[in-house]
Scaffold this motif. Sequence first.
Motif, mmCIF file in Angstrom:
data_model
loop_
_atom_site.group_PDB
_atom_site.id
_atom_site.type_symbol
_atom_site.label_atom_id
_atom_site.label_comp_id
_atom_site.label_asym_id
_atom_site.label_seq_id
_atom_site.Cartn_x
_atom_site.Cartn_y
_atom_site.Cartn_z
ATOM 1 N N VAL A 24 0.846 -1.206 0.000
ATOM 2 C CA VAL A 24 0.000 0.000 0.000
ATOM 3 C C VAL A 24 0.877 1.249 0.000
ATOM 4 O O VAL A 24 0.629 2.215 -0.734
ATOM 5 C CB VAL A 24 -0.938 0.006 1.220
ATOM 6 C CG1 VAL A 24 -1.743 1.316 1.264
ATOM 7 C CG2 VAL A 24 -1.873 -1.194 1.193
ATOM 8 N N GLU A 25 1.936 1.190 0.829
ATOM 9 C CA GLU A 25 2.828 2.346 0.904
ATOM 10 C C GLU A 25 3.543 2.582 -0.417
ATOM 11 O O GLU A 25 3.706 3.725 -0.858
ATOM 12 C CB GLU A 25 3.855 2.142 2.018
ATOM 13 C CG GLU A 25 4.775 3.337 2.204
ATOM 14 C CD GLU A 25 5.724 3.148 3.371
ATOM 15 O OE1 GLU A 25 6.617 4.000 3.535
ATOM 16 O OE2 GLU A 25 5.570 2.170 4.131
ATOM 17 N N ALA A 26 3.965 1.508 -1.069
ATOM 18 C CA ALA A 26 4.674 1.639 -2.337
ATOM 19 C C ALA A 26 3.789 2.282 -3.404
ATOM 20 O O ALA A 26 4.257 3.068 -4.236
ATOM 21 C CB ALA A 26 5.160 0.276 -2.809
ATOM 22 N N GLN A 27 2.491 1.971 -3.358
ATOM 23 C CA GLN A 27 1.590 2.481 -4.392
ATOM 24 C C GLN A 27 1.008 3.854 -4.052
ATOM 25 O O GLN A 27 0.805 4.687 -4.937
ATOM 26 C CB GLN A 27 0.453 1.479 -4.627
ATOM 27 C CG GLN A 27 -0.443 1.857 -5.810
ATOM 28 C CD GLN A 27 -1.336 0.708 -6.216
ATOM 29 O OE1 GLN A 27 -1.121 -0.443 -5.834
ATOM 30 N NE2 GLN A 27 -2.334 1.003 -7.034
ATOM 31 N N TYR A 28 0.755 4.093 -2.762
ATOM 32 C CA TYR A 28 0.046 5.326 -2.383
ATOM 33 C C TYR A 28 0.849 6.250 -1.456
ATOM 34 O O TYR A 28 0.367 7.317 -1.079
ATOM 35 C CB TYR A 28 -1.278 4.974 -1.665
ATOM 36 C CG TYR A 28 -2.246 4.216 -2.534
ATOM 37 C CD1 TYR A 28 -3.039 4.867 -3.470
ATOM 38 C CD2 TYR A 28 -2.371 2.832 -2.405
ATOM 39 C CE1 TYR A 28 -3.933 4.167 -4.252
ATOM 40 C CE2 TYR A 28 -3.264 2.112 -3.191
ATOM 41 C CZ TYR A 28 -4.044 2.784 -4.113
ATOM 42 O OH TYR A 28 -4.935 2.097 -4.888
ATOM 43 N N GLY A 29 2.067 5.867 -1.094
ATOM 44 C CA GLY A 29 2.822 6.619 -0.100
ATOM 45 C C GLY A 29 3.089 8.065 -0.474
ATOM 46 O O GLY A 29 2.994 8.973 0.372
ATOM 47 N N GLY A 30 3.428 8.312 -1.743
ATOM 48 C CA GLY A 30 3.716 9.687 -2.169
ATOM 49 C C GLY A 30 2.524 10.605 -1.984
ATOM 50 O O GLY A 30 2.652 11.728 -1.471
ATOM 51 N N ARG A 31 1.353 10.119 -2.400
ATOM 52 C CA ARG A 31 0.142 10.924 -2.232
ATOM 53 C C ARG A 31 -0.192 11.119 -0.766
ATOM 54 O O ARG A 31 -0.581 12.210 -0.324
ATOM 55 C CB ARG A 31 -1.021 10.226 -2.943
ATOM 56 C CG ARG A 31 -2.287 11.068 -3.035
ATOM 57 C CD ARG A 31 -3.465 10.236 -3.460
ATOM 58 N NE ARG A 31 -3.980 9.429 -2.351
ATOM 59 C CZ ARG A 31 -4.957 8.530 -2.469
ATOM 60 N NH1 ARG A 31 -5.476 8.280 -3.664
ATOM 61 N NH2 ARG A 31 -5.389 7.850 -1.417
ATOM 62 N N LEU A 32 -0.041 10.038 0.024
ATOM 63 C CA LEU A 32 -0.375 10.107 1.451
ATOM 64 C C LEU A 32 0.487 11.121 2.192
ATOM 65 O O LEU A 32 -0.010 11.897 3.010
ATOM 66 C CB LEU A 32 -0.214 8.734 2.097
ATOM 67 C CG LEU A 32 -1.397 7.777 2.051
ATOM 68 C CD1 LEU A 32 -1.074 6.517 2.840
ATOM 69 C CD2 LEU A 32 -2.638 8.441 2.621
ATOM 70 N N ILE A 33 1.799 11.120 1.928
ATOM 71 C CA ILE A 33 2.679 12.009 2.671
ATOM 72 C C ILE A 33 2.373 13.469 2.346
ATOM 73 O O ILE A 33 2.460 14.354 3.205
ATOM 74 C CB ILE A 33 4.168 11.679 2.404
ATOM 75 C CG1 ILE A 33 5.034 12.315 3.498
ATOM 76 C CG2 ILE A 33 4.601 12.119 1.029
ATOM 77 C CD1 ILE A 33 4.773 11.806 4.894
ATOM 78 N N ASP A 34 1.980 13.739 1.077
ATOM 79 C CA ASP A 34 1.588 15.107 0.709
ATOM 80 C C ASP A 34 0.321 15.520 1.448
ATOM 81 O O ASP A 34 0.197 16.662 1.928
ATOM 82 C CB ASP A 34 1.367 15.204 -0.804
ATOM 83 C CG ASP A 34 2.686 15.235 -1.566
ATOM 84 O OD1 ASP A 34 3.722 15.542 -0.951
ATOM 85 O OD2 ASP A 34 2.668 14.961 -2.787
#
Length: 429
Positions: free
Chosen positions: A54-64
């Motif tokens: 999940v982090e690999a796929q959505y981590g960039g969006r989540l951290i923003d």
Amino acid sequence: MQVSVETIGTLGRRLKVAVPADQVEKEFNARLQRLSKQVKIPGFRPGKVPLKMVEAQYGGRLIDEVAGELVQTTLYEAIGSQGLRPAGDPKLQRKPFVRGEQLEYTVEFEIFPEVKRLDLTGVRIERPVVTVGEDDVSRTLETIRKQRADWKPVERAANLGDRLTIDFVGRIDGKDFDGGKANVFQVVLGSGTLLEDMEQGLVGAKMSDTRHISVKFPSDYRHSPLAGKTADFDVKISAVTEAVLPELNEALARDLGVKDSSIDTLRSDVKSNLEREANGRSRAIVRARALKSLLDANPVEVPRSLLDAEIQRLKTSDVSNGLNAGDETAYEKRARSRVALGLILSEFIRNRGLVPDPARVRARLEEMAADYESPQEFIQWHYEKPERLSEIEGLVMEEKVVEDLLVSAQISEKPVSFQELLKIETLVQ
């Protein structure tokens, strides 16, 4: 969270805020856990997708998203911790966020100025007092007669008080200009409808005459492109008429709504109306003097953001009322005074804990509604939307502020004539 404050000028403030890395990471992990229970990835049952995937796929969006939300939640906490009251929207600058490091951002804004004087102790304010006399009544009745005049064509030369129908075209340095041309335009000489040079240049004119008139625009003319310039007008007079006033008799009284058609009743009604007008104008003058005294006692600096917004509001209002945009300096002067007074009144209200009195708001609405054909509709229209009612609440609050201010001031009364009263300024300059 670490917060530092830097002063920029008198009202400007710059806050530097740092949110600890562990707080950012904690929020990120919580969001990741919630998302892992919602995402659908082929080969995995709902809620069973590995966090790493999940982090690999959505981590960039989540951290923003986390960084953006933390800025929003910590910004006003940071401002409040420093005891600051921002005026206008803060301007935010955020450093690029790197996972595992603290979240840093800078915000700049203006604060409300300090208001030190909230009373008028020692201030003397004159209240004009008028006794309406029979001369005032007669003068008003003469004005009413003029307003109901019939206009009779004459062949003689025009005098002050006559009404002329004219066509004109004006030029500056031989070129036409906006607003310098009109056809079938009616003007009463001496009324001040046109500039004095133009009206005086038409005195003595007869029907079918053509006149060439030079007109000097005042240096403070409302349409700044014409200010101080001289225009040459060619004017064609198509009609000269004189006023025929109605007799002051029972027929006029009846036309004016006097039930018994009596001249004595008409004069009594006019006197009562003048007394109401005088009392209202006297209150408005005292209000203006009280607020001007409060403004003078608090030479506050005005936040630029609020000043710019008020300048734009004044310009928009003028344009919507058919007025040309005036001088920028004049707009800034008006806006500065209005914003400063608004800030001072807001602080007065906040300091005293004042709130609108519903009964008083209702009474004010009923008073205003009395001038309308359907008073109840007028009242209901204001209660239908909060923003409409808030305008009346603002009036009531200002009246309350003035009442409280006058308690501390020294009020003296000065007898003036009704005509003198009409010349006294009722606006805060």
